[in-house]
Design a protein around this motif. Structure first.
Motif, PDB file in Angstrom:
ATOM      1  N   ASN A  32       0.827  -1.214   0.000  1.00 38.20           N
ATOM      2  CA  ASN A  32       0.000   0.000   0.000  1.00 38.20           C
ATOM      3  C   ASN A  32       0.860   1.262   0.000  1.00 38.20           C
ATOM      4  O   ASN A  32       0.482   2.268  -0.601  1.00 38.20           O
ATOM      5  CB  ASN A  32      -0.931   0.000   1.209  1.00 38.20           C
ATOM      6  N   SER A  33       2.033   1.164   0.616  1.00 34.48           N
ATOM      7  CA  SER A  33       2.917   2.340   0.652  1.00 34.48           C
ATOM      8  C   SER A  33       3.498   2.660  -0.724  1.00 34.48           C
ATOM      9  O   SER A  33       4.110   3.705  -0.920  1.00 34.48           O
ATOM     10  CB  SER A  33       4.047   2.123   1.662  1.00 34.48           C
ATOM     11  N   ASP A  34       3.312   1.751  -1.695  1.00 30.27           N
ATOM     12  CA  ASP A  34       3.781   1.981  -3.063  1.00 30.27           C
ATOM     13  C   ASP A  34       2.714   2.616  -3.948  1.00 30.27           C
ATOM     14  O   ASP A  34       2.890   2.683  -5.183  1.00 30.27           O
ATOM     15  CB  ASP A  34       4.192   0.650  -3.728  1.00 30.27           C
ATOM     16  N   THR A  35       1.617   3.062  -3.374  1.00 31.51           N
ATOM     17  CA  THR A  35       0.485   3.506  -4.196  1.00 31.51           C
ATOM     18  C   THR A  35       0.883   4.539  -5.262  1.00 31.51           C
ATOM     19  O   THR A  35       0.594   4.348  -6.450  1.00 31.51           O
ATOM     20  CB  THR A  35      -0.659   4.083  -3.321  1.00 31.51           C
ATOM     21  N   ASP A  36       1.532   5.614  -4.869  1.00 30.11           N
ATOM     22  CA  ASP A  36       1.884   6.659  -5.852  1.00 30.11           C
ATOM     23  C   ASP A  36       2.711   6.073  -6.997  1.00 30.11           C
ATOM     24  O   ASP A  36       2.471   6.362  -8.167  1.00 30.11           O
ATOM     25  CB  ASP A  36       2.698   7.783  -5.194  1.00 30.11           C
ATOM     26  N   GLU A  63      -0.632  -8.170   2.377  1.00 31.16           N
ATOM     27  CA  GLU A  63      -1.681  -7.513   3.188  1.00 31.16           C
ATOM     28  C   GLU A  63      -2.800  -7.104   2.244  1.00 31.16           C
ATOM     29  O   GLU A  63      -2.584  -6.944   1.051  1.00 31.16           O
ATOM     30  CB  GLU A  63      -1.122  -6.249   3.857  1.00 31.16           C
ATOM     31  N   GLU A  64      -3.992  -6.860   2.787  1.00 32.22           N
ATOM     32  CA  GLU A  64      -5.099  -6.391   1.942  1.00 32.22           C
ATOM     33  C   GLU A  64      -4.750  -5.029   1.350  1.00 32.22           C
ATOM     34  O   GLU A  64      -4.229  -4.159   2.052  1.00 32.22           O
ATOM     35  CB  GLU A  64      -6.382  -6.238   2.784  1.00 32.22           C
ATOM     36  N   PHE A  65      -5.039  -4.859   0.065  1.00 30.62           N
ATOM     37  CA  PHE A  65      -4.856  -3.535  -0.521  1.00 30.62           C
ATOM     38  C   PHE A  65      -5.888  -2.568   0.058  1.00 30.62           C
ATOM     39  O   PHE A  65      -7.039  -2.944   0.313  1.00 30.62           O
ATOM     40  CB  PHE A  65      -4.992  -3.595  -2.040  1.00 30.62           C
ATOM     41  N   SER A  66      -5.461  -1.335   0.241  1.00 34.63           N
ATOM     42  CA  SER A  66      -6.365  -0.321   0.793  1.00 34.63           C
ATOM     43  C   SER A  66      -7.371   0.104  -0.278  1.00 34.63           C
ATOM     44  O   SER A  66      -7.143  -0.069  -1.482  1.00 34.63           O
ATOM     45  CB  SER A  66      -5.568   0.895   1.255  1.00 34.63           C
ATOM     46  N   GLU A  67      -8.478   0.682   0.156  1.00 32.07           N
ATOM     47  CA  GLU A  67      -9.475   1.194  -0.795  1.00 32.07           C
ATOM     48  C   GLU A  67      -8.868   2.277  -1.673  1.00 32.07           C
ATOM     49  O   GLU A  67      -9.153   2.386  -2.856  1.00 32.07           O
ATOM     50  CB  GLU A  67     -10.696   1.737  -0.031  1.00 32.07           C
ATOM     51  N   ASP A  68      -7.997   3.070  -1.064  1.00 31.03           N
ATOM     52  CA  ASP A  68      -7.329   4.144  -1.813  1.00 31.03           C
ATOM     53  C   ASP A  68      -6.455   3.556  -2.925  1.00 31.03           C
ATOM     54  O   ASP A  68      -6.484   4.021  -4.074  1.00 31.03           O
ATOM     55  CB  ASP A  68      -6.482   4.968  -0.836  1.00 31.03           C
ATOM     56  N   PHE A  69      -5.677   2.510  -2.608  1.00 33.84           N
ATOM     57  CA  PHE A  69      -4.842   1.858  -3.620  1.00 33.84           C
ATOM     58  C   PHE A  69      -5.714   1.354  -4.768  1.00 33.84           C
ATOM     59  O   PHE A  69      -5.449   1.610  -5.944  1.00 33.84           O
ATOM     60  CB  PHE A  69      -4.060   0.696  -2.998  1.00 33.84           C
ATOM     61  N   LYS A  70      -6.776   0.635  -4.414  1.00 32.66           N
ATOM     62  CA  LYS A  70      -7.637   0.033  -5.442  1.00 32.66           C
ATOM     63  C   LYS A  70      -8.245   1.097  -6.340  1.00 32.66           C
ATOM     64  O   LYS A  70      -8.296   0.949  -7.567  1.00 32.66           O
ATOM     65  CB  LYS A  70      -8.743  -0.787  -4.777  1.00 32.66           C
ATOM     66  N   LYS A  71      -8.717   2.139  -5.718  1.00 33.75           N
ATOM     67  CA  LYS A  71      -9.389   3.189  -6.485  1.00 33.75           C
ATOM     68  C   LYS A  71      -8.405   3.858  -7.451  1.00 33.75           C
ATOM     69  O   LYS A  71      -8.713   4.081  -8.629  1.00 33.75           O
ATOM     70  CB  LYS A  71      -9.965   4.212  -5.491  1.00 33.75           C
ATOM     71  N   ARG A  72      -7.217   4.168  -6.961  1.00 37.40           N
ATOM     72  CA  ARG A  72      -6.287   4.940  -7.783  1.00 37.40           C
ATOM     73  C   ARG A  72      -5.668   4.133  -8.916  1.00 37.40           C
ATOM     74  O   ARG A  72      -5.478   4.647 -10.014  1.00 37.40           O
ATOM     75  CB  ARG A  72      -5.225   5.582  -6.886  1.00 37.40           C
ATOM     76  N   VAL A  73      -5.350   2.867  -8.685  1.00 30.34           N
ATOM     77  CA  VAL A  73      -4.786   2.096  -9.806  1.00 30.34           C
ATOM     78  C   VAL A  73      -5.881   1.710 -10.804  1.00 30.34           C
ATOM     79  O   VAL A  73      -5.620   1.657 -12.015  1.00 30.34           O
ATOM     80  CB  VAL A  73      -3.976   0.851  -9.358  1.00 30.34           C
ATOM     81  N   VAL A  81      -9.046  -5.164 -13.640  1.00 29.40           N
ATOM     82  CA  VAL A  81      -8.048  -5.086 -12.562  1.00 29.40           C
ATOM     83  C   VAL A  81      -8.480  -5.998 -11.423  1.00 29.40           C
ATOM     84  O   VAL A  81      -9.654  -6.006 -11.045  1.00 29.40           O
ATOM     85  CB  VAL A  81      -7.935  -3.634 -12.040  1.00 29.40           C
ATOM     86  N   GLN A  82      -7.531  -6.771 -10.891  1.00 31.30           N
ATOM     87  CA  GLN A  82      -7.853  -7.645  -9.763  1.00 31.30           C
ATOM     88  C   GLN A  82      -6.813  -7.513  -8.667  1.00 31.30           C
ATOM     89  O   GLN A  82      -5.625  -7.272  -8.942  1.00 31.30           O
ATOM     90  CB  GLN A  82      -7.934  -9.100 -10.219  1.00 31.30           C
ATOM     91  N   PHE A  83      -7.259  -7.688  -7.430  1.00 30.86           N
ATOM     92  CA  PHE A  83      -6.397  -7.506  -6.258  1.00 30.86           C
ATOM     93  C   PHE A  83      -6.380  -8.799  -5.463  1.00 30.86           C
ATOM     94  O   PHE A  83      -7.434  -9.285  -5.056  1.00 30.86           O
ATOM     95  CB  PHE A  83      -6.945  -6.368  -5.390  1.00 30.86           C
ATOM     96  N   GLY A  84      -5.183  -9.332  -5.270  1.00 31.72           N
ATOM     97  CA  GLY A  84      -5.089 -10.621  -4.589  1.00 31.72           C
ATOM     98  C   GLY A  84      -4.304 -10.532  -3.301  1.00 31.72           C
ATOM     99  O   GLY A  84      -3.289  -9.832  -3.213  1.00 31.72           O
TER     100      GLY A  84
END
Ligand code: GDP
Ligand code: MN
Length: 326
Positions: A32-36, A63-73, A81-84
């Motif tokens: 999640n800290s890699d979002t940007d 770890e679970e991706f944050s809502e912010d991560f999911k939304k922005r990517v 797009v899928q998050f595992g």
């Protein structure tokens, strides 16, 4: 092996592959800290390549991706797009590792200034990328993947179509730090002695060894860019090879990288024509760049990379060893 007894059972997802597109996904492992940086990396890959193909993207994390991560990517992706979530046993240091021995080795590497020498999470990552990512449920219906990292400038000029037909593709090849893999080659030699049947007849061994296999010259394909076939990793030879390596604990007692682990397997268990140099793809990962140079490729691809900086024949590059087996 403990992970064999894991409760985790891969299931499958329904993925429909449109005609003209390979059975492939873009794959990014990140936090999640890699979002940007993840957003910038995907934005660039979309602009340079994927806006024409709309390949799906799979993001994996322990770890679970944050809502912010999911939304922005999701906002920058042109396809599905899928998050595992990575199963616990696929990521964390197994119980059977002798922690005292692992700690002593990390402390020694810190003293010796070995990059990531003191990091357990880096070792988890290398082991996961070596033997587990292709077992994730979200990847079960795909054959190929293009691995990208957060903000490492992929794909200045690229074609990934149904014509890809190799096991492992790379853009940069270089030497590994010996101190991270002191016993890896001896382990591999023991494995091939026990299993000569897996060694391919037209292999790329002379790229990796200057003396007929006696010692390893440390050449490997940099794996932060990787377009490869998961059929190869899922196959019998690689499965047995990974189990053998993993059982020695070398991912934790040393600091074996997924790049040499993948590269050695491809160079031994595949024929050399199944390894592909993606000269056409400009790619940068700090501190090195591969920039297409020959045959007007740089102009044709409208490449933004500086061809003068292409790593190909840098003193630390293994392109000469690659060339000699062509
Ligand atoms: P380097 O290229 O060898 O310096 O290693 P990186 O720090 O770039 O890590 C390689 C890949 O693994 C990148 O895609 C990172 O985002 C990812 N990665 C590294 N460590 C972790 C971690 O602890 N958790 C997750 N989820 N991803 C990680
Ligand atoms: Mn990296």
């Amino acid at each position: 092996m403990p992970w064999k007894n894991s409760q985790y059972k891969p299931n499958t997802v329904d993925v429909t592959i449109p005609p003209g597109r390979a059975n492939a996904t873009i794959l990014m492992l990140c936090r999640n800290s890699d979002t940007d940086n993840a957003v910038r990396s995907i934005r660039e890959l979309e602009d340079k390549f994927n806006r024409k193909y709309h390949y799906p993207i799979v993001f994996l994390n322990e770890e679970e991706f944050s809502e912010d991560f999911k939304k922005r990517v999701t906002n920058v992706a042109s396809g599905n797009v899928q998050f595992g979530l990575i199963p616990h046993d696929h990521w964390f240091q197994p119980d059977w590792i002798d922690e005292a021995r692992a700690t002593a080795s990390r402390n020694k590497m810190v003293q010796d200034n070995i990059i990531y020498g003191g990091s357990v999470s880096y070792r988890n990552m290398c082991r996961f990328n070596s033997g587990f990512f292709y077992r994730h449920p979200l990847l079960q219906n795909y054959k190929w993947y293009w691995r990208v990292e957060p903000w490492n400038n992929p794909g200045l000029y690229a074609q990934l179509t149904t014509t890809i037909n190799h096991y492992l593709g790379f853009t940069i090849t270089m030497y590994e730090y010996h101190a991270t893999i002191p016993t890896l080659w001896d382990t591999v030699k023991q494995f091939t002695k026990d299993h000569p049947e897996y060694v391919a007849p037209h292999n790329a061994m002379h790229y990796m060894s200057d003396n007929g296999g006696d010692s390893y010259n440390l050449c490997h394909f940099w794996s932060n860019f990787e377009i490869a076939s998961m059929d190869f990793w899922r196959g019998e030879a690689y499965t047995k090879y990974f189990e053998y390596l993993d059982a020695t604990g070398g991912f934790y007692y040393e600091r074996w990288g997924d790049a040499p682990v993948h590269s050695i397997a491809a160079a031994l268990f595949a024929n050399k024509t199944q390894i592909h140099f993606f000269d056409d793809i400009g790619y940068e990962h700090n501190p090195y760049t591969h920039c297409p140079k020959g045959n007007g490729k740089w102009a044709k691809g409208k490449c933004s990379c500086n061809p003068e900086r292409s790593f190909d024949y840098d003193g630390y590059s293994c392109m000469r060893q690659w060339d000699r087996i062509q």
